[in-house]
Design a protein around this motif. Structure first.
Motif, PDB file in Angstrom:
ATOM      1  N   PHE A  61       2.437 -23.753 -23.878  1.00 46.01           N
ATOM      2  CA  PHE A  61       3.005 -22.535 -24.451  1.00 46.01           C
ATOM      3  C   PHE A  61       4.217 -22.116 -23.637  1.00 46.01           C
ATOM      4  O   PHE A  61       4.423 -22.565 -22.502  1.00 46.01           O
ATOM      5  N   ARG A  62       5.008 -21.235 -24.230  1.00 41.50           N
ATOM      6  CA  ARG A  62       6.212 -20.739 -23.576  1.00 41.50           C
ATOM      7  C   ARG A  62       5.910 -19.435 -22.846  1.00 41.50           C
ATOM      8  O   ARG A  62       5.113 -18.622 -23.317  1.00 41.50           O
ATOM      9  N   VAL A  63       6.580 -19.232 -21.711  1.00 40.16           N
ATOM     10  CA  VAL A  63       6.268 -18.074 -20.867  1.00 40.16           C
ATOM     11  C   VAL A  63       6.621 -16.776 -21.576  1.00 40.16           C
ATOM     12  O   VAL A  63       5.878 -15.788 -21.495  1.00 40.16           O
ATOM     13  N   LYS A  64       7.727 -16.756 -22.300  1.00 37.94           N
ATOM     14  CA  LYS A  64       8.165 -15.499 -22.900  1.00 37.94           C
ATOM     15  C   LYS A  64       7.172 -14.992 -23.937  1.00 37.94           C
ATOM     16  O   LYS A  64       7.022 -13.777 -24.114  1.00 37.94           O
ATOM     17  N   ARG A  65       6.462 -15.901 -24.623  1.00 41.86           N
ATOM     18  CA  ARG A  65       5.469 -15.459 -25.590  1.00 41.86           C
ATOM     19  C   ARG A  65       4.251 -14.876 -24.885  1.00 41.86           C
ATOM     20  O   ARG A  65       3.637 -13.918 -25.370  1.00 41.86           O
ATOM     21  N   ALA A  66       3.880 -15.441 -23.734  1.00 39.74           N
ATOM     22  CA  ALA A  66       2.769 -14.884 -22.971  1.00 39.74           C
ATOM     23  C   ALA A  66       3.129 -13.509 -22.409  1.00 39.74           C
ATOM     24  O   ALA A  66       2.315 -12.576 -22.444  1.00 39.74           O
ATOM     25  N   LEU A  67       4.353 -13.367 -21.906  1.00 40.98           N
ATOM     26  CA  LEU A  67       4.776 -12.058 -21.396  1.00 40.98           C
ATOM     27  C   LEU A  67       4.848 -11.036 -22.512  1.00 40.98           C
ATOM     28  O   LEU A  67       4.512  -9.859 -22.324  1.00 40.98           O
ATOM     29  N   ARG A  68       5.261 -11.477 -23.699  1.00 40.93           N
ATOM     30  CA  ARG A  68       5.302 -10.572 -24.848  1.00 40.93           C
ATOM     31  C   ARG A  68       3.898 -10.118 -25.245  1.00 40.93           C
ATOM     32  O   ARG A  68       3.684  -8.971 -25.626  1.00 40.93           O
ATOM     33  N   ALA A  69       2.916 -11.031 -25.126  1.00 43.60           N
ATOM     34  CA  ALA A  69       1.540 -10.660 -25.444  1.00 43.60           C
ATOM     35  C   ALA A  69       0.975  -9.687 -24.423  1.00 43.60           C
ATOM     36  O   ALA A  69       0.183  -8.802 -24.774  1.00 43.60           O
ATOM     37  N   LEU A  70       1.392  -9.816 -23.148  1.00 49.06           N
ATOM     38  CA  LEU A  70       0.907  -8.886 -22.131  1.00 49.06           C
ATOM     39  C   LEU A  70       1.503  -7.498 -22.291  1.00 49.06           C
ATOM     40  O   LEU A  70       0.962  -6.526 -21.753  1.00 49.06           O
ATOM     41  N   GLN A  71       2.620  -7.388 -22.991  1.00 52.49           N
ATOM     42  CA  GLN A  71       3.234  -6.092 -23.238  1.00 52.49           C
ATOM     43  C   GLN A  71       2.856  -5.509 -24.593  1.00 52.49           C
ATOM     44  O   GLN A  71       3.366  -4.448 -24.966  1.00 52.49           O
ATOM     45  N   ALA A 113       8.003 -17.821 -13.292  1.00 52.92           N
ATOM     46  CA  ALA A 113       7.611 -17.158 -14.538  1.00 52.92           C
ATOM     47  C   ALA A 113       8.837 -16.722 -15.315  1.00 52.92           C
ATOM     48  O   ALA A 113       8.920 -15.596 -15.787  1.00 52.92           O
ATOM     49  N   ALA A 114       9.833 -17.618 -15.456  1.00 53.79           N
ATOM     50  CA  ALA A 114      11.004 -17.301 -16.271  1.00 53.79           C
ATOM     51  C   ALA A 114      10.659 -17.443 -17.745  1.00 53.79           C
ATOM     52  O   ALA A 114       9.700 -18.113 -18.132  1.00 53.79           O
ATOM     53  N   ASP A 115      11.468 -16.796 -18.593  1.00 50.92           N
ATOM     54  CA  ASP A 115      11.148 -16.740 -20.019  1.00 50.92           C
ATOM     55  C   ASP A 115      11.199 -18.110 -20.678  1.00 50.92           C
ATOM     56  O   ASP A 115      10.410 -18.390 -21.586  1.00 50.92           O
ATOM     57  N   ASP A 116      12.106 -18.981 -20.285  1.00 47.48           N
ATOM     58  CA  ASP A 116      12.311 -20.258 -20.960  1.00 47.48           C
ATOM     59  C   ASP A 116      11.462 -21.381 -20.378  1.00 47.48           C
ATOM     60  O   ASP A 116      11.650 -22.538 -20.753  1.00 47.48           O
TER      61      ASP A 116
END
Length: 384
Positions: A133-143, A215-218
């Motif tokens: 999975f991509r990091v930015k999607r995980a960070l988006r889910a945490l927010q 933990a960069a977005d890309d």
């Protein structure tokens, strides 16, 4: 009797390289073997040995705190000095990743992210297929509000207030070896042979674990945590029970054995009916192909890749014949005329034209050639 030697203070099951770098899979395997050997030497299992290390480390920290409190008191037992805290500027900044055994908070975070639509894709790592999975999607889910609801049910999940706390929360996954950062590689890199010309599966990456876990977005992370294995164990137990039940068929009651006997005959008759339908529709097509061409097909169509209901729609249909392609003779004639006109203007003979038939091959050349006329230049008197 002498007690077995204790491990050194502050030992951790999985040490890290300099700078908090991530160990390679081979190093991780070696560390796990060493940990199992140490646990066997102390007469414990691996989980018991890990808990023993944690308890020893906790006792050491408590003792250090008591010594600092005693050293901060005055000679008359006055008030204590300032308690040690984090260095200035440490709060609100991303923390380095130091891998270790999984903790309950990281497992709860992994369960939450596994249930979110992270759009995972399949990758190959060490010859095994894993979800990436991509990091930015995980960070988006945490927010997202879903994380707030999950945190209301489980207050142990970290609170997210800014970007630094967001990254620190996500870094719980690599710290507990539940997900690791990977990068795409060429599977034939370093080989002497050229790449094999096989069918490439779109979107299937071959990846490797990166030492620097950021933990960069890309960036991409691969799941090493497969979630709860309870249902898989339940399905495995049910499969064993089913196989054991079939093996014990001679011991079944008479009523059950008779039921299975009649059901097997029913399945055989249904299979025979399918074969009869296939033979009959082929015979019908062969008859109608000569009587009323192009032929008639009677449904169900058993060989098409359609659903069960679509194979009966329509009930019958005519055989579809391939439409002959029309030859574009007009375009070839125009091209020949334009070529002859160009040859007449330049003074060169026109190109030869070839006509091919089914029996013989004839080449016709045009012997006619237009006379070359040199261009004339007329001189006009200047107007004075």
């Amino acid at each position: 009797m002498q007690n077995p030697p204790q491990p050194p203070p502050g030992a951790i099951p999985i040490p890290v390289g300099p700078g908090g770098q991530m160990p390679s899979p081979q190093q991780i395997a070696a560390m796990q073997q060493q940990l199992a050997a140490e646990a066997q030497k102390h007469g414990m299992t691996v989980p018991q040995f890990v808990e023993h290390i944690k308890a020893q480390r906790l006792a050491q920290l408590q003792q250090a705190q008591r010594q600092q409190q005693q050293g901060g008191q005055g000679p008359q037992g006055g008030p204590q000095g300032p308690r040690p805290g984090p260095p200035p500027g440490a709060q609100g900044q991303p923390q380095p990743i130091r891998p270790g055994p999984p903790n309950p908070v990281a497992i709860a975070l992994a369960n939450f992210l596994r249930s979110q639509p992270l759009k995972p894709r399949t990758c190959i790592i060490n010859g095994e297929r894993k979800d990436m999975f991509r990091v930015k999607r995980a960070l988006r889910a945490l927010q997202s509000p879903a994380y707030a609801k999950a945190r209301a049910k489980n207050p142990a999940l970290p609170e997210i207030t800014d970007r630094a706390s967001l990254e620190n929360t996500f870094k719980l996954l690599p710290m507990s070896m539940l997900a690791l950062r990977v990068s795409k590689i060429d599977p034939h890199e370093g080989h002497d042979h050229p790449p094999k010309k096989g069918k490439r599966i779109k979107g299937l990456w071959t990846v490797r674990i990166e030492q620097q876990q950021d933990a960069a977005d890309d960036m991409y992370y691969v799941w090493l945590y497969e979630g709860s294995q309870i249902m898989r164990k339940v399905y495995g137990a049910l499969a064993l029970v089913l196989i054991f039940t079939v093996v014990l068929y001679p011991l079944w009651p008479l009523v059950l054995r008779q039921g299975v006997y009649y059901l097997s005959w029913g399945f055989l008759m249904l299979l025979g009916l399918f074969f009869l339908m296939a033979i009959f529709r082929v015979i019908l097509f062969c008859i109608t192909y000569f009587v009323v061409p192009p032929g008639l097909w009677l449904y169900p169509n058993l060989w098409e890749d359609v659903s069960f209901m679509d194979s009966f729609r329509p009930v019958w249909a005519w055989h579809e014949t391939a439409k002959p392609k029309k030859k574009k003779k007009a375009s070839k004639t125009v091209n020949a005329q334009s070529a002859a006109q160009l040859a007449g203007q330049t003074g060169h003979p026109p190109p030869a034209t070839a006509t091919t038939t089914a029996t013989t091959t004839q080449v016709q050349t045009a012997p006619q050639q237009r006379a070359y006329v040199a261009p004339k230049v007329e001189e006009l008197a200047d107007d004075e």
